[in-house]
Design a protein around this motif. Structure first.
Motif, PDB file in Angstrom:
ATOM      1  N   THR A  56      38.040  30.426  43.382  1.00 51.41           N
ATOM      2  CA  THR A  56      37.149  30.885  42.322  1.00 51.41           C
ATOM      3  C   THR A  56      35.736  31.062  42.858  1.00 51.41           C
ATOM      4  O   THR A  56      35.388  30.508  43.889  1.00 51.41           O
ATOM      5  N   GLN A  57      34.931  31.828  42.125  1.00 49.07           N
ATOM      6  CA  GLN A  57      33.505  31.943  42.454  1.00 49.07           C
ATOM      7  C   GLN A  57      32.720  30.762  41.891  1.00 49.07           C
ATOM      8  O   GLN A  57      31.592  30.533  42.283  1.00 49.07           O
ATOM      9  N   ARG A  58      33.346  30.060  40.936  1.00 48.97           N
ATOM     10  CA  ARG A  58      32.582  29.115  40.132  1.00 48.97           C
ATOM     11  C   ARG A  58      32.078  27.887  40.888  1.00 48.97           C
ATOM     12  O   ARG A  58      32.707  27.421  41.826  1.00 48.97           O
ATOM     13  N   GLY A  59      30.984  27.346  40.395  1.00 47.51           N
ATOM     14  CA  GLY A  59      30.449  26.083  40.869  1.00 47.51           C
ATOM     15  C   GLY A  59      30.564  25.052  39.770  1.00 47.51           C
ATOM     16  O   GLY A  59      31.456  25.125  38.927  1.00 47.51           O
ATOM     17  N   ALA A 348      30.743  51.334  40.745  1.00 53.78           N
ATOM     18  CA  ALA A 348      30.322  49.957  41.029  1.00 53.78           C
ATOM     19  C   ALA A 348      31.229  48.972  40.315  1.00 53.78           C
ATOM     20  O   ALA A 348      31.806  49.278  39.272  1.00 53.78           O
ATOM     21  N   MET A 349      31.345  47.780  40.923  1.00 47.94           N
ATOM     22  CA  MET A 349      32.015  46.649  40.263  1.00 47.94           C
ATOM     23  C   MET A 349      31.046  45.480  40.285  1.00 47.94           C
ATOM     24  O   MET A 349      30.378  45.258  41.288  1.00 47.94           O
ATOM     25  N   LEU A 350      31.017  44.749  39.173  1.00 49.69           N
ATOM     26  CA  LEU A 350      30.105  43.605  39.108  1.00 49.69           C
ATOM     27  C   LEU A 350      30.866  42.364  38.647  1.00 49.69           C
ATOM     28  O   LEU A 350      31.392  42.345  37.526  1.00 49.69           O
ATOM     29  N   PHE A 351      30.927  41.380  39.507  1.00 48.01           N
ATOM     30  CA  PHE A 351      31.565  40.111  39.139  1.00 48.01           C
ATOM     31  C   PHE A 351      30.610  38.986  39.487  1.00 48.01           C
ATOM     32  O   PHE A 351      30.580  38.502  40.623  1.00 48.01           O
ATOM     33  N   VAL A 352      29.824  38.589  38.523  1.00 48.95           N
ATOM     34  CA  VAL A 352      28.732  37.680  38.841  1.00 48.95           C
ATOM     35  C   VAL A 352      28.143  37.074  37.572  1.00 48.95           C
ATOM     36  O   VAL A 352      28.067  37.719  36.535  1.00 48.95           O
ATOM     37  N   GLY A 353      27.775  35.801  37.683  1.00 48.66           N
ATOM     38  CA  GLY A 353      26.901  35.145  36.723  1.00 48.66           C
ATOM     39  C   GLY A 353      27.403  35.040  35.299  1.00 48.66           C
ATOM     40  O   GLY A 353      28.603  34.965  35.032  1.00 48.66           O
ATOM     41  N   GLY A 354      26.437  35.035  34.386  1.00 51.73           N
ATOM     42  CA  GLY A 354      26.751  34.912  32.980  1.00 51.73           C
ATOM     43  C   GLY A 354      26.005  35.960  32.182  1.00 51.73           C
ATOM     44  O   GLY A 354      26.142  36.054  30.966  1.00 51.73           O
ATOM     45  N   TYR A 376      32.254  38.085  34.272  1.00 50.94           N
ATOM     46  CA  TYR A 376      31.329  36.997  34.544  1.00 50.94           C
ATOM     47  C   TYR A 376      32.041  35.863  35.280  1.00 50.94           C
ATOM     48  O   TYR A 376      33.257  35.714  35.185  1.00 50.94           O
ATOM     49  N   GLU A 377      31.201  35.052  35.914  1.00 49.02           N
ATOM     50  CA  GLU A 377      31.701  33.889  36.633  1.00 49.02           C
ATOM     51  C   GLU A 377      31.853  32.698  35.676  1.00 49.02           C
ATOM     52  O   GLU A 377      32.795  31.937  35.771  1.00 49.02           O
TER      53      GLU A 377
END
Lengths: 543, 459
Positions: A56-59, A348-354, A376-377
């Motif tokens: 996962t990207q998550r923290g 474009a693809m965006l997979f990031v943040g909230g 979103y992450e």
């Protein structure tokens, strides 16, 4: 609205993404992968546990609390109570810029503080060491505030960081000490930490200083963390318009400003996910409405400024805002006209943040590029589908563990800045007052929305869609680039920025142009490798 | 000033660490595991651990760093993480198909008492580990040791859980790499091949964390010690542990399990330590050192002699990790420089004792390791006794700028420059590169600050 680019059949893609998973995992992931329809905004499963092992990207909660929300305030000594790593990894890595008033003013952002918990503390308790550490920080620096952040072992061994903080605060008398129970295992992502941070800042800081300062149009900027100087650009624009920024939560902020935030007349929210709690709580306690804005993108900045002027309803402000827009836009337009022929039609693809996966779509639109998939992450359903789904969201065990503060109107300070009727009127004019429409309504039909995308899914998406640019974070950066696709980091901006406001938009256009048109992507094959495949082709044709 | 609150007056601290010169065990375990071919490191803890370690390693290498996590939630923290790890193992083998999963623990899983040996055994018993695949583990609680001991523990795991003895010794020498860069592991292989010694190097992150751009992401790059090699390490005729803190524990484990005798040498940083390394490797392999290597050594000595005036008497502050700091300090002394202030967050008596021995040649040097041996203290020492050069990881740049000190990046992490992973930092050639870097910053300083009439063309 349908995408101008040719998209593969999204329902087939969903199957492709999950068919390698064990049955239970596939069943779960299917609910987080949705083909978008901006009219109906289908339900997206979000803010649920990540599948162990899926990559996962998550923290964690600590990262959301200390790293995101509290990290950017320069004059708090942030002590991390736990083993050394948690504090080490959050040390200067988020690029929260800050500009102290003078070279003598406080700035602890360059420092990393930890209790460096050892085995003996895990066995016998670490509260004593924590108190010694707080005392030493006080003796060395005499800061205005000391914040304590709990890491995983702290909650398990039962150290009471809140009691320790209260005791030390009472002992010092001139230093605000408060703690956060933001152990990494709380919640399912950074998001839990945002909520915990909001609660703590609201309880321990907001409202501590009632002095009403000068300024006709006073607002707070919520959910803007001054990465790469984003807040500086917004401050510049506010200044130019004659808008007074009371406090920023929390880019380039100070303890003093946050303590005074409740004297503002409007909260504007950038990152809805990380800070909406603060907007709601200040609304309830002090009567300050909040409004969703977006300063990422020149058009979005223009719209946001107009909304702010509309909120204050002052003709002079409205005129000034128009003057500023008229002054700033020609420079932006000149760059766009030059760049757009080179970026038009790209994907474009965006997979990031909230929030970022939503906000940055505006910049791509300005470049004539299409967002074909996004997610979103660590966001919740309301960030995708809009806040109207809030009553429908089921509260699961992981969310239940995060404290929901009971906030009521302050008997002395509650002062509704607008009447209900005025607010309704503003909403009718399109202002997102105490509301957020989410990401999906802006995305085209048949694009793909994926929450908490896994490594496997992102590789598949790139393989199937071949986007011209992929936006994510440092962990994904070189993976995607190894596939020959440029990756724009939207947490750290690849050490560039700012990307907000007018100047930021120009920076972004130039960076994206440089990235998608960089000659390096055509140099991957060695001449002899190319020669080999060409000669093969040639001989094939010849025969 | 970037570090405007750092006071000159040194006060003993007992509770607070400021600007640490170490980080935690799990990141070392993750790094080590990347040096096994076809291995996916797995962090048994909260998601944040894995995310932070991957981010830090990625920033240091500018390369993909693949690793998975058990994604603990509050429930797992109360009821134990077994279910999470079992689920992770199943998902990883289905989706990412590694040869081996290398699990390391974290402060969270250690505090609740998860037993990795028992859980991996259960995974095997339950059939969650496909035939011919492996799950190894190392206990690396963050509240013990440092990133360096975490690395050492994972390398012990490789030795203990893979190496087997079929009873017939072969003619190979195990070279157990302490925490060093992929470029350094590549250099060790090159030196061994030039010496004519057959080695099994583990771990080996070359061709993993310096992979070429090919337009394709290789989830498991071609590098890394293979499982067959790791298994065969039990029959090697001897082992050479390169680094007494980060490599020796694995050599001890291998000796215990498979009776492979070992010798420990310093990491070959600088002239003397590289001499000892070459002697030890040639002795272990039963070969004579070829002229080619003697000539390489000669080139380093030549530069040391020719440029001695620029080194002599210069004071140096340095910080970093034990296996680098010991030979580096010795090298600075060999160059005629004066190591003045040294800190390392990694605790340990052996390290301390060895440093005191090396520093007998530098009376008056400040050295501290372990608790509160942090960069705040180092900075305070520098304020009290200024230095001509600072050597350490990227975080040193804040001190270097505030105090206006020439700065050479060396160690982990280096977040703002490239080179450390591509060019060797060890051996004679790595030492020559280090000498070049030191001379570069010292001479640049002279060029920037010399009076116009004293500005030198030839140096």
């Amino acid at each position: 609205m349908q995408a101008k680019v040719n998209l593969p059949d999204p329902s087939l893609i969903t199957e492709e993404l999950i068919n390698k998973y064990p049955a239970k995992v596939a069943k779960k992931r299917r609910k987080s992968i949705v083909v978008n329809d901006p009219e109906t905004t289908p339900e997206v499963q979000a803010n649920v546990r990540t599948v162990p092992g899926i990559i996962t990207q998550r923290g964690c909660s600590y990262a959301g609390c200390k790293g995101v929300v509290l990290g950017p305030t320069r004059d708090i000594v942030n002590i991390v109570h736990g083993p050394i790593g948690c504090s080490f990894y959050a040390w200067l890595t988020r690029r929260n810029q800050t500009r102290p008033e003078t070279p003598e003013h406080e700035n602890y952002i360059t420092y990393c503080f930890s209790t460096d918990m050892q085995e003996e503390h895990v066995v016998f308790g670490g509260e004593k060491k924590l108190k010694v550490a707080i005392q030493e920080a006080y003796d060395l620096f005499h800061p205005k505030a000391i914040a304590i952040f709990s890491t995983c072992p702290v909650g398990l061994i039962g150290d009471d960081v809140h009691a320790a903080s209260r005791e030390m605060k009472a002992k010092f008398g001139d230093c605000n000490v408060f703690g956060f129970s933001c152990e990494g295992y709380r919640g399912v992502s950074q998001s839990a930490g945002h909520h915990i941070a909001n609660n703590g800042v609201f309880k321990h800081m907001v409202g501590n200083n009632n002095e009403v300062k000068a300024g006709k149009f006073k607002l707070n900027l919520l959910g803007e963390y001054n990465i790469g100087g984003d807040a500086f650009e917004i401050e510049r624009i506010f200044d130019k318009c004659g808008i007074t920024l009371v406090a920023s939560f929390s880019g380039n902020s100070t303890v003093g400003a946050i303590e005074n935030a409740h004297t503002a007349d409007l909260n504007v929210i950038m990152c809805h996910r990380s800070i909406n709690y603060m907007g709601d709580m200040m609304e309830t306690k002090y009567g300050i409405p909040w409004m969703k804005v977006n300063f990422v993108g020149a058009e979005s900045t223009t719209k946001s400024l107009r909304k702010i002027a509309e909120y204050f309803g002052d003709e002079e402000l409205k005129a000034r805002v128009e003057e500023v827009i008229a002054e700033e836009m020609p420079a932006v337009k000149a760059i766009i006209d030059e760049i757009r022929p080179r970026t038009e039609g790209k994907t474009a693809m965006l997979f990031v943040g909230g929030s970022r996966a939503h906000h940055y779509q505006d910049l791509f639109t300005e470049l004539g590029m299409t967002t074909i998939a996004a997610g979103y992450e660590f966001a919740h359903r309301d960030d995708y589908e809009g806040r109207e789904v809030l009553p429908k969201i089921k509260i699961d065990a992981d969310s239940k563990n995060i404290e929901e503060l009971k906030v009521t109107a302050d008997p002395d300070l509650y002062n509704p800045r607008k009447t209900e009727a005025e607010l309704e009127e503003l909403k009718a004019k399109g202002l997102e007052i105490n509301g957020y429409e989410g990401m999906m309504k802006q995305m085209m039909k048949k694009t793909l929305v994926v929450d908490d995308v896994s490594h496997y899914e992102s590789e598949k998406l790139i393989e199937l869609y071949k986007p011209d640019i992929f936006c994510a974070g440092i962990k994904e950066k070189y993976v995607v680039q190894k596939m020959g696709v440029p990756l724009k980091q939207l947490h750290s901006y690849d050490y560039g920025g700012p990307y907000t406001g007018f100047k930021g938009a120009v920076n972004f256009y130039k960076d994206i142009d440089r990235m998608v048109n960089n000659p390096v992507w055509k140099m991957i094959k060695a001449p002899w490798e190319k020669a080999e495949s060409e000669s093969l082709e040639a001989s094939y044709v010849a025969s | 000033m970037l570090l405007r609150h750092t006071t000159k007056e040194v006060k003993e601290r007992e509770g607070l660490t400021i600007n640490p010169a170490k980080t935690c065990q799990p990141i070392g375990a993750m790094y080590a595991a990347l040096g096994v071919h076809g291995c996916l490191p797995h962090s048994h803890g909260s998601q944040g651990c894995c995310s932070y370690h991957r981010s830090t390693l990625t920033r240091h290498y500018k390369e993909p760093v693949m690793a998975a996590t058990s994604s603990f939630t509050e429930g797992a923290s109360v009821f134990g993480g077994q279910a999470n790890l079992l689920a992770a193992i199943e998902t990883i083998f289905s989706v990412y198909d590694p040869e081996v999963i290398a699990v390391h623990s974290t402060c969270l899983s250690e505090t609740i008492g998860d037993d990795l040996q028992q859980i991996t055994k259960k995974a095997k018993d339950d059939g969650k580990i496909p035939e011919g695949k492996y799950v190894i583990y190392a206990s690396t609680p963050s509240f013990v040791g440092s990133h360096i001991t975490g690395y050492a523990n994972m390398v012990v795991g490789m030795a203990e859980q893979f190496a087997k003895s079929i009873g017939e010794k072969n003619d190979k020498v195990n070279v157990i790499a302490g925490w060093m860069e992929p470029s350094d592991m590549r250099e060790i292989k090159s030196l061994a091949s030039r010496l004519g010694v057959k080695i099994v190097l583990f771990p080996d992150t070359s061709d993993v964390l310096d992979a070429p751009q090919t337009g394709k992401h290789e989830f498991y790059p071609k590098g890394g010690t293979t499982i067959a090699e790791l298994i065969s390490a039990g029959d090697s005729k001897c082992s050479l542990a390169v680094g007494c803190i980060s490599a020796e524990p694995a050599a001890v484990a291998l000796d215990k399990k498979c009776k492979v005798p070992f010798e420990t040498v310093d990491m070959p940083i600088g002239l003397s330590a590289t001499d000892r390394f070459i002697m030890a490797l040639s002795k272990a392999g039963g070969v004579k050192v070829p002229d080619e290597i003697t000539a390489e050594r000669g080139r380093l000595v030549d530069v040391m002699a020719d440029m001695e005036q620029y080194f002599y008497g210069k004071k140096v502050a340095l910080f970093g990790d034990p296996d680098q700091l010991m030979p580096l300090t010795e090298f600075l002394l060999d160059l005629g420089m004066i190591p003045a202030h040294i800190v390392s967050g990694t605790p340990g008596n052996r390290f301390e004792k060895r440093m005191r021995e090396i520093l007998e040649r530098a009376p008056g040097a400040n050295f501290r390791n372990g608790a509160q041996a942090d960069m705040f203290l180092l900075h305070q020492w520098i304020k009290n006794e200024p230095v001509d050069l600072l050597i350490g990881n990227t975080y040193g740049k804040y001190i270097a700028r505030d105090e206006d000190i020439p700065f050479v990046r060396f160690g982990f992490p280096i977040l703002d420059r490239i080179g450390h992973s591509y060019f060797p930092n060890i051996g004679y050639s790595g030492s020559l590169r280090l000498v070049e870097k030191i001379l570069g910053v010292l001479m640049d300083r002279q060029d920037q600050t010399a009076l116009e009439e004293r500005f030198e063309l030839v140096m």
